[in-house]
Design a protein around this motif. Sequence first.
Motif, PDB file in Angstrom:
ATOM      1  N   LEU A 583       0.758  -1.193  -0.071  1.00 38.38           N
ATOM      2  CA  LEU A 583      -0.058  -0.049   0.028  1.00 38.38           C
ATOM      3  C   LEU A 583       0.887   1.361  -0.071  1.00 38.38           C
ATOM      4  CD1 LEU A 583      -3.065   0.794   0.276  1.00 38.38           C
ATOM      5  CD2 LEU A 583      -2.631   1.029   2.592  1.00 38.38           C
ATOM      6  N   PRO A 584       0.814   2.133  -0.804  1.00 40.58           N
ATOM      7  CA  PRO A 584       1.493   3.540  -0.929  1.00 40.58           C
ATOM      8  C   PRO A 584       1.426   4.202   0.535  1.00 40.58           C
ATOM      9  CG  PRO A 584       0.045   3.202  -2.827  1.00 40.58           C
ATOM     10  CD  PRO A 584      -0.388   2.216  -1.839  1.00 40.58           C
ATOM     11  N   PRO A 585       2.309   4.923   0.672  1.00 41.48           N
ATOM     12  CA  PRO A 585       2.170   5.599   2.064  1.00 41.48           C
ATOM     13  C   PRO A 585       0.968   6.451   2.411  1.00 41.48           C
ATOM     14  CG  PRO A 585       4.311   6.055   1.113  1.00 41.48           C
ATOM     15  CD  PRO A 585       3.474   5.279   0.111  1.00 41.48           C
ATOM     16  N   GLN A 586       0.407   6.230   3.457  1.00 42.55           N
ATOM     17  CA  GLN A 586      -1.056   6.977   3.580  1.00 42.55           C
ATOM     18  C   GLN A 586      -1.430   6.511   5.059  1.00 42.55           C
ATOM     19  OE1 GLN A 586      -4.489   4.781   1.792  1.00 42.55           O
ATOM     20  NE2 GLN A 586      -2.751   4.611   0.327  1.00 42.55           N
ATOM     21  N   PRO A 587      -2.186   7.407   5.884  1.00 43.54           N
ATOM     22  CA  PRO A 587      -2.631   6.841   7.189  1.00 43.54           C
ATOM     23  C   PRO A 587      -3.610   5.551   7.005  1.00 43.54           C
ATOM     24  CG  PRO A 587      -3.125   9.087   6.987  1.00 43.54           C
ATOM     25  CD  PRO A 587      -2.679   8.701   5.458  1.00 43.54           C
ATOM     26  N   LEU A 588      -3.434   4.579   7.847  1.00 47.91           N
ATOM     27  CA  LEU A 588      -4.059   3.385   8.004  1.00 47.91           C
ATOM     28  C   LEU A 588      -5.229   3.708   9.212  1.00 47.91           C
ATOM     29  CD1 LEU A 588      -1.362   0.851   8.345  1.00 47.91           C
ATOM     30  CD2 LEU A 588      -2.167   2.047   6.219  1.00 47.91           C
ATOM     31  N   ASP A 589      -6.276   2.963   8.768  1.00 47.78           N
ATOM     32  CA  ASP A 589      -7.475   3.014   9.726  1.00 47.78           C
ATOM     33  C   ASP A 589      -7.457   1.623  10.578  1.00 47.78           C
ATOM     34  OD1 ASP A 589      -8.385   1.130   7.817  1.00 47.78           O
ATOM     35  OD2 ASP A 589     -10.292   2.241   7.334  1.00 47.78           O
ATOM     36  N   ASP A 590      -8.749   1.377  11.239  1.00 51.14           N
ATOM     37  CA  ASP A 590      -8.706   0.401  12.273  1.00 51.14           C
ATOM     38  C   ASP A 590      -8.884  -0.998  11.156  1.00 51.14           C
ATOM     39  OD1 ASP A 590      -8.465   1.800  14.439  1.00 51.14           O
ATOM     40  OD2 ASP A 590     -10.409   2.007  14.667  1.00 51.14           O
ATOM     41  N   TRP A 591      -9.349  -0.907  10.197  1.00 47.63           N
ATOM     42  CA  TRP A 591      -9.563  -2.127   9.189  1.00 47.63           C
ATOM     43  C   TRP A 591      -8.260  -2.542   8.462  1.00 47.63           C
ATOM     44  CZ3 TRP A 591      -8.994  -3.121   4.127  1.00 47.63           C
ATOM     45  CH2 TRP A 591      -9.599  -4.410   3.383  1.00 47.63           C
ATOM     46  N   SER A 592      -7.532  -1.534   7.999  1.00 48.12           N
ATOM     47  CA  SER A 592      -6.251  -1.767   7.175  1.00 48.12           C
ATOM     48  C   SER A 592      -4.950  -2.061   8.049  1.00 48.12           C
ATOM     49  CB  SER A 592      -6.121  -0.656   6.203  1.00 48.12           C
ATOM     50  OG  SER A 592      -5.909   0.436   6.770  1.00 48.12           O
ATOM     51  N   ARG A 593      -5.164  -1.634   9.243  1.00 46.84           N
ATOM     52  CA  ARG A 593      -3.823  -1.761  10.079  1.00 46.84           C
ATOM     53  C   ARG A 593      -3.418  -3.160  10.314  1.00 46.84           C
ATOM     54  NH1 ARG A 593      -5.379   1.827  13.231  1.00 46.84           N
ATOM     55  NH2 ARG A 593      -4.227   3.535  12.519  1.00 46.84           N
ATOM     56  N   PRO A 594      -4.374  -4.112  10.648  1.00 47.27           N
ATOM     57  CA  PRO A 594      -4.017  -5.478  10.967  1.00 47.27           C
ATOM     58  C   PRO A 594      -3.321  -5.981   9.793  1.00 47.27           C
ATOM     59  CG  PRO A 594      -6.234  -4.893  11.772  1.00 47.27           C
ATOM     60  CD  PRO A 594      -5.897  -3.701  11.142  1.00 47.27           C
ATOM     61  N   LEU A 595      -3.710  -5.563   8.574  1.00 48.98           N
ATOM     62  CA  LEU A 595      -3.060  -6.132   7.385  1.00 48.98           C
ATOM     63  C   LEU A 595      -1.157  -6.124   7.269  1.00 48.98           C
ATOM     64  CD1 LEU A 595      -5.117  -5.084   4.428  1.00 48.98           C
ATOM     65  CD2 LEU A 595      -4.844  -7.227   5.265  1.00 48.98           C
ATOM     66  N   HIS A 612      16.202   0.940  -4.394  1.00 45.68           N
ATOM     67  CA  HIS A 612      15.803   2.184  -5.098  1.00 45.68           C
ATOM     68  C   HIS A 612      14.207   1.979  -5.268  1.00 45.68           C
ATOM     69  CE1 HIS A 612      19.805   3.269  -6.046  1.00 45.68           C
ATOM     70  NE2 HIS A 612      20.034   2.175  -6.481  1.00 45.68           N
ATOM     71  N   SER A 613      13.631   1.068  -4.703  1.00 46.77           N
ATOM     72  CA  SER A 613      12.201   1.018  -4.366  1.00 46.77           C
ATOM     73  C   SER A 613      11.594   1.973  -3.306  1.00 46.77           C
ATOM     74  CB  SER A 613      11.759  -0.397  -3.862  1.00 46.77           C
ATOM     75  OG  SER A 613      12.154  -0.472  -2.514  1.00 46.77           O
ATOM     76  N   PRO A 614      10.188   2.464  -3.647  1.00 43.66           N
ATOM     77  CA  PRO A 614       9.680   3.418  -3.002  1.00 43.66           C
ATOM     78  C   PRO A 614       9.199   3.241  -1.432  1.00 43.66           C
ATOM     79  CG  PRO A 614       8.206   2.538  -4.516  1.00 43.66           C
ATOM     80  CD  PRO A 614       9.470   2.164  -4.836  1.00 43.66           C
ATOM     81  N   ARG A 615       9.217   3.837  -0.855  1.00 39.12           N
ATOM     82  CA  ARG A 615       8.588   3.880   0.695  1.00 39.12           C
ATOM     83  C   ARG A 615       7.266   3.152   0.530  1.00 39.12           C
ATOM     84  NH1 ARG A 615       7.872   7.688   3.615  1.00 39.12           N
ATOM     85  NH2 ARG A 615       7.986   6.992   5.710  1.00 39.12           N
ATOM     86  N   GLN A 616       6.774   2.115   1.349  1.00 40.64           N
ATOM     87  CA  GLN A 616       5.136   1.736   1.187  1.00 40.64           C
ATOM     88  C   GLN A 616       5.031   0.975   2.556  1.00 40.64           C
ATOM     89  OE1 GLN A 616       4.968  -1.037  -2.216  1.00 40.64           O
ATOM     90  NE2 GLN A 616       6.956  -1.407  -1.914  1.00 40.64           N
ATOM     91  N   TRP A 617       3.766   0.817   2.812  1.00 39.54           N
ATOM     92  CA  TRP A 617       3.289  -0.308   3.685  1.00 39.54           C
ATOM     93  C   TRP A 617       3.537  -1.589   3.034  1.00 39.54           C
ATOM     94  CZ3 TRP A 617       2.804   1.545   8.509  1.00 39.54           C
ATOM     95  CH2 TRP A 617       2.278   2.639   8.795  1.00 39.54           C
TER      96      TRP A 617
END
Length: 750
Positions: A583-595, A612-617
Amino acid sequence: MEIAAPLPSVRLPNPATGALACLVLAAVAWLAWLALTPPRVPVPGVEVAAAGWKTRMAGHLQALHEPRPIATATNARARDYLLAQLREMGLKPDVQRTTVRRSVVYFFGGRHNTIGVVRNVVVRIPGSAKDAARRPALLLTSHYDSGASTLDAVRGAGPVAALLETARALRASPPANDVLLLFADGDAVGGLGAKGFAEQHPLARRVALTLKFDDGDGPLRLFSASGADGAALSGWQRAAPDLRGTSLLAEMARMMPNAPQAGPLATLNAPLLLFTGGTGADAPALAHLGDAMLRLARAYGTMPLAHGMHAASSYFALPLAGPVAHAPAVTWALVLAACAALALAWRRIQREDGTTEALQGLFGVAFLLVITRIGTWTWREEMMEAGVAGAAGPPLLLLAVTLCLFVAGLVLLRRSVGASAATLGALFWPALALPLVAVVLPGAAWLLAWPLALALLAVLALESSWGRRQDRWMRTALLLAGSAPALILIPPALRDTWLMLAPQRMYMVPMLMVLPLLGFAGLMLMVRAGPAAAGALALAGAAFCLALPPAVGAPAQSAFAGTRLEQLVYFKDMNTWRAYWLLPPQPLDDWSRPLFGQLKEPAVYMEVFGWHSPRQWFAIAPRDDAIAFPECFVLLDRVGKVRLGRFTVRSKNRAPHIELWMSGAKALRSRLDGVTLTDSEGPWRLSLYGMEDRLLRFEIESAADEIFAITVQERMPGLPRHLLPARPAGAELLPEYAGATHSTDILRFY
């Protein structure tokens, strides 16, 4: 006897000239206000105003609400819906299935090839004229595919739905000419469908004029006109004057990323008018779109059409007159008139005030322009930060302050060198830039040509022996007449440029546009009350800048904006024999955080994607064996004068999109199924669409001493839903098209 001194003579102003000046001022102010007033949207015609039209449009939008990327199941459902609707009208649509190739060469020498199997929907509505089959035809087109997001799907559905209803109305009451309808596929991946129609469909040779309707932000407008002269634009001027547009914005659109383009249809031997905006689910906007489309189709369907491209015309809107257009020859006539008036005015001022004062005025204004440019450049980083943050307030404030300071500098320069020299210096530099603008940006030259020609003619008249004999009211009236084009044309042009570029966070372009236009403020210095008039103009200009929209509206997001599920990727990697959530950088919610387990913030996953890869979840996910890896086999890895690699690729998943790229070396030559893809050295990338489970045979050559790797990535819409946690109670259901699944393998040649 004491003799009284004679009283000084008092020259009273002529009431007639005073009234004339007031009348001219009122007329110019009124026209300037009209120029800034949005055009009135006409009441829709009978067909569009009917309740049945609204009901059918709602049905079309509902049927087309899903994302429809090329070669996907949702794309096929949308195409079947179009065919059913057209056949219900009594038309005979044809599906053009063809393979199209597009090649893009980047400035660093790399080449990106795109090959896709497109399925265009083409239909002909016979004209009412007896010789309609022999006449050139009118083409109406829009694309029925979309990007992978819900927003793209919703925005793109409007023009397609309106085109369906236009076909219904034209079928019931056909115009004289044949009308061709093209529902293009593959527009989101480089206009492949339009390219396939232009190059391979037999009806393409009959097209004499194209009206293309694309989705976009803001009200419906004419976005660009390719190869259109005054005759081609006359239908727009008569049938839809409420659709504003200028050739200036068409020039500015070249700077915009992902801006709507005329595309491959511009290669037809026919003018193309591109209309954008008026999309979404807003009922009045859709009614305006449908009504304008029908008005344009009937206007161009009845007028004589002829093949042939023409030199691009300049077009813009005038208050009371509406849209106007003129040939490039008119622009160049204005350029010559401005240069001649500048030379004559310079000669008169040099003779009256002296060469020194004239040169001081010229270089004094140059100094002011340089200082203004340096000032804006000093704040460039702050403006870039404002662009990233979407804050339009700082650029607008800087623009307003710049305008006031520049006019204040002109007033001080007037005290030093005189009004005539300061005014001529202010107009000299825009006039010097005018021929260059006419060559490089011909569609934008009218914005300088008309105001400059009239302003310099006014200066020439004021500096003539006749002008010097006039009282201040007549001189003021003449000055206002010369300023009228600048006051009427420049403010709406700046507003429209700002409204088009500001949503793209491109603030510096409209700010730099102001620099050559600031010279017109010097006209105010020609009258006795010049400083006061210039100050009033500066304040009015600053108020105008600050009145522009201070906040840049972000486009509406889907119902899943909180979790950005449309950006969630299930990534299956052959090399590690694992699967991952990305997942691209962004705030996580209660549903996506456990992933993403214990990961606290986005990071670089060096083990899988490299430094050289981008930062991501990222997080390891359960592996779904129902999703196959790409079936890839190395057939040959031979080193001679060059390194030759042969391999095959087949998608067991029947992926709609396969992406391949080369790393570690540059390709010298490459072939697909024996057909040459590239024949020069450079970075190599290939995008394939609609290959289904076809076996693809590749050959790639590199330098003999180099080793390389080929990454093969299958991209499919949707996620393995059974691997995702359950949605919270009361939350929106997860659409089947949300997110994406990638299956990847890497072939190494060493």
